[in-house]
Design a protein around this motif. Structure first.
Motif, mmCIF file in Angstrom:
data_model
loop_
_atom_site.group_PDB
_atom_site.id
_atom_site.type_symbol
_atom_site.label_atom_id
_atom_site.label_comp_id
_atom_site.label_asym_id
_atom_site.label_seq_id
_atom_site.Cartn_x
_atom_site.Cartn_y
_atom_site.Cartn_z
ATOM 1 N N ILE A 298 1.233 0.200 3.587
ATOM 2 C CA ILE A 298 1.445 -0.101 2.176
ATOM 3 C C ILE A 298 0.183 -0.688 1.565
ATOM 4 C CG2 ILE A 298 2.791 -1.517 0.583
ATOM 5 C CD1 ILE A 298 4.849 -1.419 3.109
ATOM 6 N N CYS A 299 -0.118 -0.249 0.355
ATOM 7 C CA CYS A 299 -1.281 -0.785 -0.352
ATOM 8 C C CYS A 299 -0.898 -2.070 -1.080
ATOM 9 C CB CYS A 299 -1.813 0.228 -1.350
ATOM 10 S SG CYS A 299 -3.181 -0.442 -2.320
ATOM 11 N N GLY B 235 0.892 -0.704 -4.220
ATOM 12 C CA GLY B 235 2.212 -0.450 -3.645
ATOM 13 C C GLY B 235 2.380 0.930 -3.035
ATOM 14 N N ALA B 236 1.362 1.747 -3.059
ATOM 15 C CA ALA B 236 1.462 3.083 -2.446
ATOM 16 C C ALA B 236 1.911 2.966 -0.996
ATOM 17 C CB ALA B 236 0.107 3.787 -2.524
ATOM 18 N N THR B 237 2.752 3.882 -0.572
ATOM 19 C CA THR B 237 3.340 3.819 0.766
ATOM 20 C C THR B 237 3.106 5.128 1.497
ATOM 21 O OG1 THR B 237 5.048 2.356 -0.077
ATOM 22 C CG2 THR B 237 5.478 3.410 2.023
ATOM 23 N N LYS B 238 2.642 5.028 2.737
ATOM 24 C CA LYS B 238 2.407 6.205 3.563
ATOM 25 C C LYS B 238 3.203 6.090 4.853
ATOM 26 C CE LYS B 238 -1.078 8.050 1.151
ATOM 27 N NZ LYS B 238 -0.963 9.392 0.534
ATOM 28 N N ASP B 239 3.675 7.223 5.345
ATOM 29 C CA ASP B 239 4.224 7.278 6.698
ATOM 30 C C ASP B 239 3.068 7.301 7.678
ATOM 31 O OD1 ASP B 239 6.728 7.449 5.620
ATOM 32 O OD2 ASP B 239 7.196 9.430 6.415
ATOM 33 N N VAL B 240 3.184 6.530 8.757
ATOM 34 C CA VAL B 240 2.146 6.565 9.794
ATOM 35 C C VAL B 240 2.790 6.584 11.175
ATOM 36 C CG1 VAL B 240 0.392 5.382 8.401
ATOM 37 C CG2 VAL B 240 1.929 4.050 9.851
ATOM 38 N N GLY C 98 -2.741 -3.004 3.600
ATOM 39 C CA GLY C 98 -4.165 -2.919 3.347
ATOM 40 C C GLY C 98 -4.400 -2.478 1.923
ATOM 41 N N ARG C 99 -5.540 -1.821 1.690
ATOM 42 C CA ARG C 99 -5.837 -1.324 0.348
ATOM 43 C C ARG C 99 -6.176 0.153 0.418
ATOM 44 N NH1 ARG C 99 -6.007 -5.678 -3.044
ATOM 45 N NH2 ARG C 99 -6.785 -4.452 -4.793
ATOM 46 N N CYS C 100 -5.553 0.912 -0.456
ATOM 47 C CA CYS C 100 -5.780 2.354 -0.491
ATOM 48 C C CYS C 100 -7.166 2.635 -1.068
ATOM 49 C CB CYS C 100 -4.691 3.029 -1.331
ATOM 50 S SG CYS C 100 -4.901 2.832 -3.103
ATOM 51 N N PHE D 67 -7.217 3.995 3.990
ATOM 52 C CA PHE D 67 -6.949 2.594 3.660
ATOM 53 C C PHE D 67 -7.874 1.661 4.441
ATOM 54 C CE2 PHE D 67 -2.466 2.087 1.809
ATOM 55 C CZ PHE D 67 -2.379 3.390 1.359
ATOM 56 N N ALA D 68 -8.173 0.503 3.856
ATOM 57 C CA ALA D 68 -8.712 -0.615 4.625
ATOM 58 C C ALA D 68 -7.495 -1.404 5.117
ATOM 59 C CB ALA D 68 -9.594 -1.490 3.745
ATOM 60 N N VAL D 69 -7.121 -1.196 6.364
ATOM 61 C CA VAL D 69 -5.895 -1.802 6.888
ATOM 62 C C VAL D 69 -6.192 -3.217 7.349
ATOM 63 C CG1 VAL D 69 -3.996 -1.564 8.502
ATOM 64 C CG2 VAL D 69 -5.104 0.472 7.596
ATOM 65 N N ALA D 70 -5.462 -4.176 6.833
ATOM 66 C CA ALA D 70 -5.797 -5.575 7.057
ATOM 67 C C ALA D 70 -4.860 -6.276 8.030
ATOM 68 C CB ALA D 70 -5.790 -6.335 5.730
#
Ligand code: MN
Ligand code: MN
Ligand code: ZN
Ligand code: ZN
Lengths: 139, 139
Positions: free
Chosen positions: A91-92, A96-101, A130-132, B119-122
């Motif tokens: 999630i960003c 708020g963008a959401t990705k399946d991982v 994190g941040r997209c 993403f920059a995953v934190a």
DNA sequence: ATCCTAGCTTAGACTTCGTCTAATGAAAGA
DNA sequence: TCTTTCATTAGACGAAGTCTAAGCTAGGAT
């Protein structure tokens, strides 16, 4: 959630037009809609559909294990029809963008016995944050 | 969250009796209270404390990184003062009991680069679910 | 010590998300 | 077609949290 009508009959569900429209709105959508988003989309095909029926139906689909209920932000719940493939979410924090991982190992294996407090541990879900790309750019 | 007054001053916080009582209610409690539970407990020491101030203060503590906001069930948020030691949570599907748990590895290491969508995953937090000893017993 | 002001507190209205109720409607087996 | 049982609906209700505007106060300035 493909061929959902078959599955729902298997669950001895009474097949109504409302349930069909709601389920088909979820079906194939690789997204995570809120109940209100589902209502909005379903209403394009059945304008008289009520909010109560959307909530009833979603809760039943969750209870039957046909849909996952997600709750990232403590605001509205989101519904995930991708129940066949074990996955997690990224999630960003900005938008708020959401990705399946998908992870390379099962997180259940990372919880040692002496950390289980006698529980029968059945599942684990990971929320990555994190941040997209767009939100990284914008500071 | 020990020596919280020191920390809060460091954040240039105006120290009020209300904030002190709220922070001390969290301090040392290795639990996960809701805002209303915190209000209830804080009111034992300061009966005129308002709900709005509890919400304001908790949101500020979260923004400052002094408290974690948790949301397991899509109902009320819970607040976790145990911010120093990275940990995850194990929840009973029967009764809602919540335990802090520790994994043997950092879940961030299990998310491959091609699953990060730029993403920059934190951070990553895991929610384990199962049944506690009492709820296993009771079917 | 006192003053000043930015920022804090407060009650209660308001919003959002979701559940419940009770009257009406309809799916599906006989 | 009939009947029973379950589903749908509008709107009231509830829980959790945010907002507002008026008064108050912590802490720096004097
Ligand atoms: Mn998903
Ligand atoms: Mn914790
Ligand atoms: Zn973003
Ligand atoms: Zn339990």
């Amino acid at each position: 959630m493909s061929d959902l009508v078959t599955r729902l009959r298997r669950h001895q569900w009474r097949m109504t037009p409302q349930r069909r429209v709601i389920a088909e709105t979820l079906d194939g959508a690789h997204v995570h809609y809120t109940a209100d988003e589902i209502l909005e989309r379903a209403c394009e095909r059945m304008p008289e559909l009520s909010r109560a029926t959307v909530y009833n139906t979603l809760n039943e689909l969750v209870a039957l294990g046909e849909v996952l209920e997600l709750n990232f932000d403590g605001r509205s719940k989101r519904y995930d029809p991708n129940v066949d493939h074990e996955h997690h979410h990224l999630i960003c924090d900005g938008c708020g963008a959401t990705k399946d991982v998908h992870t390379v190992a099962d997180p259940l294996d990372w919880l040692p016995g002496d950390e289980r407090h006698g529980f029968a541990v059945a599942k684990a879900s990971i929320t990555f944050r994190g941040r997209c790309p767009e939100c990284r750019e914008a500071r």
